[in-house]
Every structure is written in structure tokens, then in C-alpha cells.
Motif scaffolding. Structure first.
Motif, PDB file in Angstrom:
ATOM      1  N   SER A  15      -5.836   7.281  -8.021  1.00 21.13           N
ATOM      2  CA  SER A  15      -7.201   7.099  -7.530  1.00 21.13           C
ATOM      3  C   SER A  15      -7.464   5.680  -7.012  1.00 21.13           C
ATOM      4  O   SER A  15      -8.540   5.409  -6.501  1.00 21.13           O
ATOM      5  CB  SER A  15      -8.203   7.437  -8.638  1.00 21.13           C
ATOM      6  N   VAL A  16      -6.482   4.792  -7.123  1.00 22.89           N
ATOM      7  CA  VAL A  16      -6.656   3.430  -6.625  1.00 22.89           C
ATOM      8  C   VAL A  16      -6.741   3.480  -5.099  1.00 22.89           C
ATOM      9  O   VAL A  16      -5.899   4.083  -4.437  1.00 22.89           O
ATOM     10  CB  VAL A  16      -5.477   2.520  -7.072  1.00 22.89           C
ATOM     11  N   ASN A  17      -7.760   2.871  -4.534  1.00 21.64           N
ATOM     12  CA  ASN A  17      -8.018   2.947  -3.097  1.00 21.64           C
ATOM     13  C   ASN A  17      -7.302   1.816  -2.360  1.00 21.64           C
ATOM     14  O   ASN A  17      -7.861   0.737  -2.161  1.00 21.64           O
ATOM     15  CB  ASN A  17      -9.516   2.899  -2.832  1.00 21.64           C
ATOM     16  N   ILE A  18      -6.045   2.059  -2.001  1.00 18.97           N
ATOM     17  CA  ILE A  18      -5.301   1.124  -1.161  1.00 18.97           C
ATOM     18  C   ILE A  18      -4.670   1.910  -0.017  1.00 18.97           C
ATOM     19  O   ILE A  18      -4.321   3.069  -0.169  1.00 18.97           O
ATOM     20  CB  ILE A  18      -4.213   0.327  -1.926  1.00 18.97           C
ATOM     21  N   ASP A  19      -4.567   1.253   1.116  1.00 19.25           N
ATOM     22  CA  ASP A  19      -4.015   1.890   2.316  1.00 19.25           C
ATOM     23  C   ASP A  19      -2.497   1.720   2.305  1.00 19.25           C
ATOM     24  O   ASP A  19      -1.969   0.764   2.877  1.00 19.25           O
ATOM     25  CB  ASP A  19      -4.632   1.268   3.564  1.00 19.25           C
ATOM     26  N   LEU A  20      -1.821   2.612   1.606  1.00 13.45           N
ATOM     27  CA  LEU A  20      -0.373   2.535   1.519  1.00 13.45           C
ATOM     28  C   LEU A  20       0.193   3.953   1.491  1.00 13.45           C
ATOM     29  O   LEU A  20      -0.036   4.709   0.554  1.00 13.45           O
ATOM     30  CB  LEU A  20       0.053   1.768   0.261  1.00 13.45           C
ATOM     31  N   ASN A  21       0.876   4.307   2.570  1.00 12.27           N
ATOM     32  CA  ASN A  21       1.548   5.591   2.641  1.00 12.27           C
ATOM     33  C   ASN A  21       2.847   5.392   3.407  1.00 12.27           C
ATOM     34  O   ASN A  21       3.115   4.303   3.918  1.00 12.27           O
ATOM     35  CB  ASN A  21       0.650   6.660   3.274  1.00 12.27           C
ATOM     36  N   ARG A  22       3.634   6.410   3.497  1.00 15.10           N
ATOM     37  CA  ARG A  22       4.953   6.281   4.102  1.00 15.10           C
ATOM     38  C   ARG A  22       4.934   5.762   5.543  1.00 15.10           C
ATOM     39  O   ARG A  22       5.615   4.796   5.848  1.00 15.10           O
ATOM     40  CB  ARG A  22       5.682   7.627   4.012  1.00 15.10           C
ATOM     41  N   PRO A  23       4.155   6.373   6.457  1.00 17.45           N
ATOM     42  CA  PRO A  23       4.140   5.851   7.830  1.00 17.45           C
ATOM     43  C   PRO A  23       3.642   4.407   7.907  1.00 17.45           C
ATOM     44  O   PRO A  23       4.188   3.594   8.655  1.00 17.45           O
ATOM     45  CB  PRO A  23       3.204   6.796   8.582  1.00 17.45           C
ATOM     46  N   GLU A  24       2.596   4.092   7.157  1.00 17.62           N
ATOM     47  CA  GLU A  24       2.064   2.732   7.163  1.00 17.62           C
ATOM     48  C   GLU A  24       3.095   1.745   6.625  1.00 17.62           C
ATOM     49  O   GLU A  24       3.262   0.651   7.155  1.00 17.62           O
ATOM     50  CB  GLU A  24       0.779   2.653   6.329  1.00 17.62           C
ATOM     51  N   PHE A  25       3.783   2.136   5.566  1.00 13.93           N
ATOM     52  CA  PHE A  25       4.797   1.269   4.974  1.00 13.93           C
ATOM     53  C   PHE A  25       5.915   0.973   5.977  1.00 13.93           C
ATOM     54  O   PHE A  25       6.313  -0.172   6.157  1.00 13.93           O
ATOM     55  CB  PHE A  25       5.379   1.906   3.705  1.00 13.93           C
ATOM     56  N   PHE A  26       6.416   2.000   6.653  1.00 10.25           N
ATOM     57  CA  PHE A  26       7.503   1.776   7.606  1.00 10.25           C
ATOM     58  C   PHE A  26       7.051   1.008   8.841  1.00 10.25           C
ATOM     59  O   PHE A  26       7.817   0.220   9.397  1.00 10.25           O
ATOM     60  CB  PHE A  26       8.206   3.091   7.961  1.00 10.25           C
ATOM     61  N   ALA A  27       5.794   1.168   9.248  1.00  4.70           N
ATOM     62  CA  ALA A  27       5.262   0.344  10.332  1.00  4.70           C
ATOM     63  C   ALA A  27       5.185  -1.111   9.880  1.00  4.70           C
ATOM     64  O   ALA A  27       5.509  -2.029  10.647  1.00  4.70           O
ATOM     65  CB  ALA A  27       3.892   0.853  10.770  1.00  4.70           C
ATOM     66  N   ASP A  28       4.782  -1.337   8.629  1.00  2.00           N
ATOM     67  CA  ASP A  28       4.759  -2.701   8.085  1.00  2.00           C
ATOM     68  C   ASP A  28       6.163  -3.297   8.051  1.00  2.00           C
ATOM     69  O   ASP A  28       6.358  -4.465   8.393  1.00  2.00           O
ATOM     70  CB  ASP A  28       4.170  -2.725   6.681  1.00  2.00           C
TER      71      ASP A  28
END
Length: 170
Positions: A9-22
Motif C-alpha cells: 500500500s506504500v504509494n511510490i511510483d516504482l514498477n518494472r517498466p519505470e525501473f528499466f527506463a530509469d
């Protein structure tokens, strides 16, 4: 003791596509800052060449061979970018060139200030088109990475010895 599910439930913008773009944009940035734009672009271009060859094979296998018709190739390039989170549209198609435009990069706004990442598009587009037709020259006229509001990519289908860009051969 907290378990992994306790953090869902922690609200952070972190998912697989976002991580690999980073990962990709941070790596490009470090390369540009450490070895320079030209060398970083060359490195990213080599990665793009390998990915382009793989993607070209995938489309060729799925379609029973790559089409040679310019409009079909433009459709493949647009479809590819859509699948990876970009929004490339066909501006024009002729027997001699394909022009693609977009306002949304697969790397999102992270691409700003990281022009070496444009070599990914250059090499993937160049590899697909040259695999299909034997030749391609790709030039990025405008890029979000260099401060434009969108990208404009010109893919020449014939070797007319005119214009800038990177050449690709089958």
C-alpha cells in the motif's frame, strides 16, 4: 517483523517498466558524463543494433517475412514504438522515405538531456528497414532528448547519397 505484503500500500511510483527506463536513462547519463556524448552514443547504438536485429527477426517470424512496402514498414515502426510505450505516428510515406513523428518517448521525460538514447531509435529503425529492403538511412531531425516538444525521424529507403544520418545495410 514486517513482510513484503505489508508494503504493497506504500504509494511510490516504482514498477518494472519505470525501473528499466530509469536504468537505461541513468546508464546513458553516466556514459555521456564519463566518456562523452559521441562515445556514449556509439555504445547505445551498438545495444540498439543488437535489439534491432532481434526485433526485426521477431516481426519477420510473426509475419512470415518482413514486408518491403514502405507503408507496411512504417506500420511496423509505429507498432513497435507503441508496444514499448512510445507514441510514434506516420507523418508521411513515399517510395523513397518514411517520416515518423511523436510526442511521447518510451523513456518518458527521462530522455531529456540524454541524446545518446536517440541512437536506440536510430539503430532499431535502421536495422528493421535495412533487413527488409537492403538499405536504410536514419536521421533524427528533432528529438525530445534535445529539447524539442517531439521527435521527427526520417528513414530514407534508397541510397541517393543525399542527406545526413546513419546508414544501414542488410
Amino acid at each position: 517483523m514486517k513482510r513484503p505484503d505489508d508494503f504493497m500500500s506504500v504509494n511510490i511510483d516504482l514498477n518494472r517498466p519505470e525501473f528499466f527506463a530509469d536504468v537505461a536513462t541513468t546508464l546513458a547519463g553516466e556514459l555521456e558524463d564519463t566518456i562523452g556524448l559521441v562515445e556514449a552514443s556509439s555504445f547505445v547504438g551498438q545495444v540498439g543494433e543488437e535489439l534491432g536485429a532481434s526485433i526485426s527477426r521477431r516481426y519477420g517470424d510473426a509475419l512470415g517475412g518482413l514486408p518491403v512496402e514502405p507503408d507496411a514498414l512504417a506500420g511496423i515502426l509505429s507498432d513497435l514504438k507503441r508496444r514499448i510505450g512510445g507514441d510514434f505516428d506516420v507523418e508521411s510515406v513515399s517510395e523513397t522515405e518514411i517520416i515518423m513523428v511523436n510526442t511521447s518517448c518510451p523513456f518518458s521525460d527521462r530522455v531529456k538531456g540524454r541524446p545518446s538514447l536517440c541512437m536506440m531509435t536510430t539503430n532499431v529503425f535502421g536495422r528493421i528497414v535495412s533487413d527488409a529492403r537492403g538499405y536504410a538511412r536514419v536521421n533524427i531531425d528533432k528529438a525530445i532528448a534535445t529539447g524539442h516538444p517531439g521527435c521527427r525521424v526520417r528513414v530514407s529507403l534508397i541510397d541517393d547519397h543525399a542527406g545526413d544520418g546513419f546508414e544501414f545495410f542488410r
